[in-house]
Design a protein around this motif. Sequence first.
Motif, short mmCIF file in Angstrom:
data_model
loop_
_atom_site.label_atom_id
_atom_site.label_comp_id
_atom_site.label_asym_id
_atom_site.label_seq_id
_atom_site.Cartn_x
_atom_site.Cartn_y
_atom_site.Cartn_z
N GLU A 55 0.95 -1.13 0.17
CA GLU A 55 0.11 0.11 0.03
C GLU A 55 0.90 1.23 0.00
O GLU A 55 1.67 1.46 0.72
CB GLU A 55 -0.90 0.13 1.20
N GLN A 86 -8.16 -6.01 -6.03
CA GLN A 86 -8.31 -4.52 -5.69
C GLN A 86 -9.92 -4.08 -5.32
O GLN A 86 -10.68 -4.90 -6.12
CB GLN A 86 -7.73 -3.73 -6.85
N ASN A 151 -6.78 -2.30 -1.08
CA ASN A 151 -7.02 -1.04 -1.85
C ASN A 151 -5.59 -0.65 -2.50
O ASN A 151 -4.80 0.60 -2.34
CB ASN A 151 -7.34 0.17 -0.46
N THR A 152 -5.03 -1.50 -3.28
CA THR A 152 -3.97 -1.11 -4.00
C THR A 152 -3.74 -2.11 -5.45
O THR A 152 -4.34 -3.40 -5.07
CB THR A 152 -2.58 -1.50 -3.29
N TYR A 174 6.29 2.44 1.06
CA TYR A 174 4.94 1.68 1.03
C TYR A 174 5.02 0.77 2.32
O TYR A 174 5.79 0.82 3.27
CB TYR A 174 5.06 0.50 0.14
#
Length: 215
Positions: A55, A86, A151-152, A174
């Motif tokens: 992320e 995702q 969410n990536t 990250y």
Amino acid sequence: MMRLSFVHRHARRMLAGGLALLAAGAAVSAAAATVTVQVLDVTGAPVPNAVVYAEPAGGQVVPKSLKQAEVEQKDVKFFPLVSVVQVGTPILFPNHDKVRHHVYSFSPAKTFELKLYSGVPTSPIVFDKVGTVVLGCNIHDQMVAYVQVVNTPFFGKTDMAGRVKLDGLVNGKYALKAWYFKMAPNEAAMEQPITYQGADMNASVKLAVKAVPVE
């Protein structure tokens, strides 16, 4: 004089072409760089079917990569056992068995049901919230599978050696996360910071669980 001018122009074109090729080669090299992650269990053994994702933590814009996925039913089982997508990705649930299935989930990240059916449903289910989704069949209690919604777009699933390669990252910081379906319900993914600088790099994650054999 005209001959000299022609030679100079030709040399400049050759130089420009060479520089362009070097730049293209550098871009391809950067694009081909990967982050290889090794996931181990509490005993130090490799963990297959672990979900690993990166992320962005430095304010980078998160690109979308929402290709439709599938979780099929075959031999009265779900395939694959573990999926990662995702957030916002549609998933289709084709039934390739000779018997009908009733697919459902009561998970907060996605509650839905596909009542008794055979073949391919007319529409996929959109997984629109981050989290772990546990799938079941209301007819066959032994059927269980997991969808990890992240969410990536930088994600993957470990192979039999407990390794996975993450591609496409841009330079920056990250949060590298690892999740395994045998972790306790609602347990957060294991997390550690990494800084990606455009070159191949390796990372290792150790989970406080014991890996189960892959059937």
